[in-house]
Scaffold this motif. Structure first.
Motif, PDB file in Angstrom:
ATOM      1  N   PRO A  81       0.843  -1.200   0.000  1.00  0.00           N
ATOM      2  CA  PRO A  81       0.000   0.000   0.000  1.00  0.00           C
ATOM      3  C   PRO A  81       0.881   1.255   0.000  1.00  0.00           C
ATOM      4  O   PRO A  81       1.976   1.252   0.571  1.00  0.00           O
ATOM      5  N   LEU A  82       0.400   2.318  -0.653  1.00  0.00           N
ATOM      6  CA  LEU A  82       1.231   3.502  -0.861  1.00  0.00           C
ATOM      7  C   LEU A  82       1.122   4.506   0.291  1.00  0.00           C
ATOM      8  O   LEU A  82       0.032   4.756   0.827  1.00  0.00           O
ATOM      9  N   THR A  83       2.252   5.072   0.627  1.00  0.00           N
ATOM     10  CA  THR A  83       2.297   6.179   1.583  1.00  0.00           C
ATOM     11  C   THR A  83       1.771   7.435   0.890  1.00  0.00           C
ATOM     12  O   THR A  83       2.187   7.758  -0.224  1.00  0.00           O
ATOM     13  N   VAL A  84       0.843   8.137   1.536  1.00  0.00           N
ATOM     14  CA  VAL A  84       0.166   9.266   0.885  1.00  0.00           C
ATOM     15  C   VAL A  84       0.076  10.461   1.809  1.00  0.00           C
ATOM     16  O   VAL A  84       0.202  10.343   3.030  1.00  0.00           O
ATOM     17  N   ILE A  85      -0.153  11.612   1.190  1.00  0.00           N
ATOM     18  CA  ILE A  85      -0.518  12.830   1.916  1.00  0.00           C
ATOM     19  C   ILE A  85      -2.008  13.023   1.681  1.00  0.00           C
ATOM     20  O   ILE A  85      -2.435  13.398   0.590  1.00  0.00           O
ATOM     21  N   ALA A  86      -2.810  12.701   2.686  1.00  0.00           N
ATOM     22  CA  ALA A  86      -4.267  12.745   2.564  1.00  0.00           C
ATOM     23  C   ALA A  86      -4.768  14.153   2.825  1.00  0.00           C
ATOM     24  O   ALA A  86      -4.420  14.774   3.837  1.00  0.00           O
ATOM     25  N   GLN A  87      -5.579  14.652   1.904  1.00  0.00           N
ATOM     26  CA  GLN A  87      -6.164  15.979   2.047  1.00  0.00           C
ATOM     27  C   GLN A  87      -7.679  15.856   2.195  1.00  0.00           C
ATOM     28  O   GLN A  87      -8.302  15.006   1.554  1.00  0.00           O
ATOM     29  N   PRO A  88      -8.315  16.713   2.992  1.00  0.00           N
ATOM     30  CA  PRO A  88      -9.771  16.668   3.162  1.00  0.00           C
ATOM     31  C   PRO A  88     -10.473  17.330   1.961  1.00  0.00           C
ATOM     32  O   PRO A  88     -11.147  18.354   2.094  1.00  0.00           O
ATOM     33  N   VAL A  89     -10.309  16.731   0.788  1.00  0.00           N
ATOM     34  CA  VAL A  89     -10.735  17.368  -0.458  1.00  0.00           C
ATOM     35  C   VAL A  89     -12.244  17.563  -0.504  1.00  0.00           C
ATOM     36  O   VAL A  89     -12.740  18.631  -0.877  1.00  0.00           O
ATOM     37  N   TYR A  90     -13.002  16.525  -0.148  1.00  0.00           N
ATOM     38  CA  TYR A  90     -14.466  16.638  -0.166  1.00  0.00           C
ATOM     39  C   TYR A  90     -14.923  17.761   0.762  1.00  0.00           C
ATOM     40  O   TYR A  90     -15.776  18.576   0.398  1.00  0.00           O
ATOM     41  N   ASN A  91     -14.355  17.806   1.960  1.00  0.00           N
ATOM     42  CA  ASN A  91     -14.738  18.838   2.930  1.00  0.00           C
ATOM     43  C   ASN A  91     -14.375  20.233   2.442  1.00  0.00           C
ATOM     44  O   ASN A  91     -15.064  21.214   2.761  1.00  0.00           O
ATOM     45  N   MET A  92     -13.285  20.352   1.684  1.00  0.00           N
ATOM     46  CA  MET A  92     -12.930  21.638   1.099  1.00  0.00           C
ATOM     47  C   MET A  92     -13.994  22.085   0.104  1.00  0.00           C
ATOM     48  O   MET A  92     -14.360  23.264   0.047  1.00  0.00           O
ATOM     49  N   GLY A  93     -14.511  21.126  -0.692  1.00  0.00           N
ATOM     50  CA  GLY A  93     -15.586  21.455  -1.624  1.00  0.00           C
ATOM     51  C   GLY A  93     -16.847  21.891  -0.900  1.00  0.00           C
ATOM     52  O   GLY A  93     -17.508  22.859  -1.297  1.00  0.00           O
ATOM     53  N   VAL A  94     -17.177  21.165   0.170  1.00  0.00           N
ATOM     54  CA  VAL A  94     -18.352  21.529   0.979  1.00  0.00           C
ATOM     55  C   VAL A  94     -18.199  22.939   1.539  1.00  0.00           C
ATOM     56  O   VAL A  94     -19.119  23.768   1.461  1.00  0.00           O
ATOM     57  N   ALA A  95     -17.035  23.227   2.101  1.00  0.00           N
ATOM     58  CA  ALA A  95     -16.800  24.540   2.707  1.00  0.00           C
ATOM     59  C   ALA A  95     -16.835  25.654   1.668  1.00  0.00           C
ATOM     60  O   ALA A  95     -17.343  26.753   1.935  1.00  0.00           O
ATOM     61  N   ALA A  96     -16.301  25.375   0.470  1.00  0.00           N
ATOM     62  CA  ALA A  96     -16.317  26.381  -0.590  1.00  0.00           C
ATOM     63  C   ALA A  96     -17.748  26.715  -0.986  1.00  0.00           C
ATOM     64  O   ALA A  96     -18.102  27.893  -1.168  1.00  0.00           O
ATOM     65  N   ALA A  97     -18.587  25.679  -1.128  1.00  0.00           N
ATOM     66  CA  ALA A  97     -19.987  25.922  -1.501  1.00  0.00           C
ATOM     67  C   ALA A  97     -20.726  26.681  -0.408  1.00  0.00           C
ATOM     68  O   ALA A  97     -21.490  27.621  -0.694  1.00  0.00           O
TER      69      ALA A  97
END
Length: 379
Positions: free
Chosen positions: A305-321
């Motif tokens: 499994p890959l080491t990743v930098i996880a971002q709260p992308v969905y929540n950023m979209g929610v907050a932008a809207a």
């Protein structure tokens, strides 16, 4: 029979009023849910509208009310799962508040973004959410802001433009992830991005993307803290398509002083990097360590499994809207403003690298095909 002549005429407010046996003004008030109208009239009008399959003229309604109940969204690459997930957050939130979304993809081209903003304004959207293709060329966004049209930025800053921006502190997480690679013994760390530049990367050069600039700043800070030379020759931008990404990956792994770790700046790049590593017959992490931005389901299904930098992308979209809708409704900004933090998720794709040694270079034929693989036992 002429198909145009047989096409059904659109039902109008006048048709609904006639069927409900009320005046056109009464029908308009009932359908638009404004003004004074009795319950009996409203029920008759709505029943007639349903019977006739009446659909309101949204353009006419927006001209009358000044609101179209639509939001314009401009992103760089809808094929990139990062933007797909953010857009899902925007549309889910907009729908709950009665807004529709018009999405335009720009292929990370500023001229296309300028045109997209113009088109959306012509369509009378109530506000705009933009992931700027450039953090430098932002005059068109400044004009939108100066006009008073609601505007929110997603994922990236736009120069000195003072508008609400939903983004992660990239410098901080980049610094943390680079420290992690350095602690594992890596000194030759490659960074691959699709960001377009006219010349090879040099520290301090002006970059179009605030996101990429911040990530590189974080990497350099980690190297400087350890008093180590930053491998600027391994910063590879202009990775435009899958083939160019694979070519760049082969180059950083086949050069005499090759990379021992690779950082991919998004999920699409990561797929091509992993493919190139496999084509070379190399293994992650025994031959090369790998780290990528964004966490998607497939990153947990690879071996390892890959080491990743996880971002709260969905929540950023929610907050932008939510922020945009507050602007549209004339409400003040939330205080304090939403903050988003990325997380380094350590899995199995980063291995240790002996600090005083490097892997034996791969010898290749004239076409760049490996003739023998590193001294790792892989064929």
């Amino acid at each position: 029979m002429n198909s145009n002549g047989s096409r059904r005429r659109d039902v109008t407010v006048a048709d609904v009023a006639k069927a409900a046996q009320v005046s056109k003004a009464q029908a308009a008030r009932a359908l638009g849910n404004y003004g004074a109208v009795s319950d009996d009239v409203r029920e008759r009008v709505l029943a007639a509208a349903e019977e006739l399959a009446y659909r309101p003229n949204e353009l006419a309604r927006s001209m009358n009310t000044g609101k179209s109940h639509t939001i314009g969204v401009v992103v760089g690459d809808i094929e990139n799962p990062h933007f797909g997930l953010a857009t899902r957050g925007i549309t889910d939130t907009a729908k709950k508040d009665g807004f529709n979304v018009i999405l335009i993809n720009t292929d990370e081209d500023t001229a296309a973004e300028v045109d997209a903003v113009r088109v959306l304004l012509d369509k009378r959207v109530d506000g705009l959410i933009v992931a700027p293709a450039s953090s430098v060329e932002t005059h068109h966004l400044q004009r939108v802001h100066d006009s008073g049209r609601p505007l929110v930025l997603l994922d990236r800053k736009a120069g000195q433009l003072e508008v609400e921006t939903m983004a992660v502190d990239m410098a901080g997480i980049s610094y943390e992830s680079t420290r992690y690679l350095l602690q594992a013994g890596h000194r030759r760390i490659a960074f691959i991005s699709t960001l377009r530049t006219e010349s090879p990367y040099r520290p301090g050069m002006l970059l179009d993307s605030s996101q990429i600039a911040d990530r590189l700043d974080g990497m350099q800070q980690a190297f400087q803290e350890r008093e180590l030379p930053f491998p600027e020759d391994l910063v590879r931008l202009n990775a435009g398509d899958a083939e160019s990404i694979r070519r760049i990956t082969r180059d950083v792994l086949l050069r005499p002083d090759q990379a021992t770790a690779i950082v991919a700046s998004d999920g699409l790049i990561a797929l091509s990097v992993v493919e190139a590593i496999q084509e070379l017959g190399l293994a992650i992490p025994s031959d090369v360590s790998f780290l990528m931005y964004d966490d998607f389901a497939w990153t947990r299904l690879t071996s390892p499994p890959l080491t990743v930098i996880a971002q709260p992308v969905y929540n950023m979209g929610v907050a932008a809207a939510k922020a945009l809708i507050r602007q549209i409704e004339g409400l003040p900004r939330l205080a304090p403003a939403p903050k988003f933090t990325a997380t380094l998720v350590r899995r199995g794709s980063v291995g240790t690298q002996p600090i005083a040694s490097h892997l034996a270079p791969i010898s290749c034929d004239n076409q760049g095909t490996p003739a023998q693989i590193r001294d790792s036992g892989h064929a």
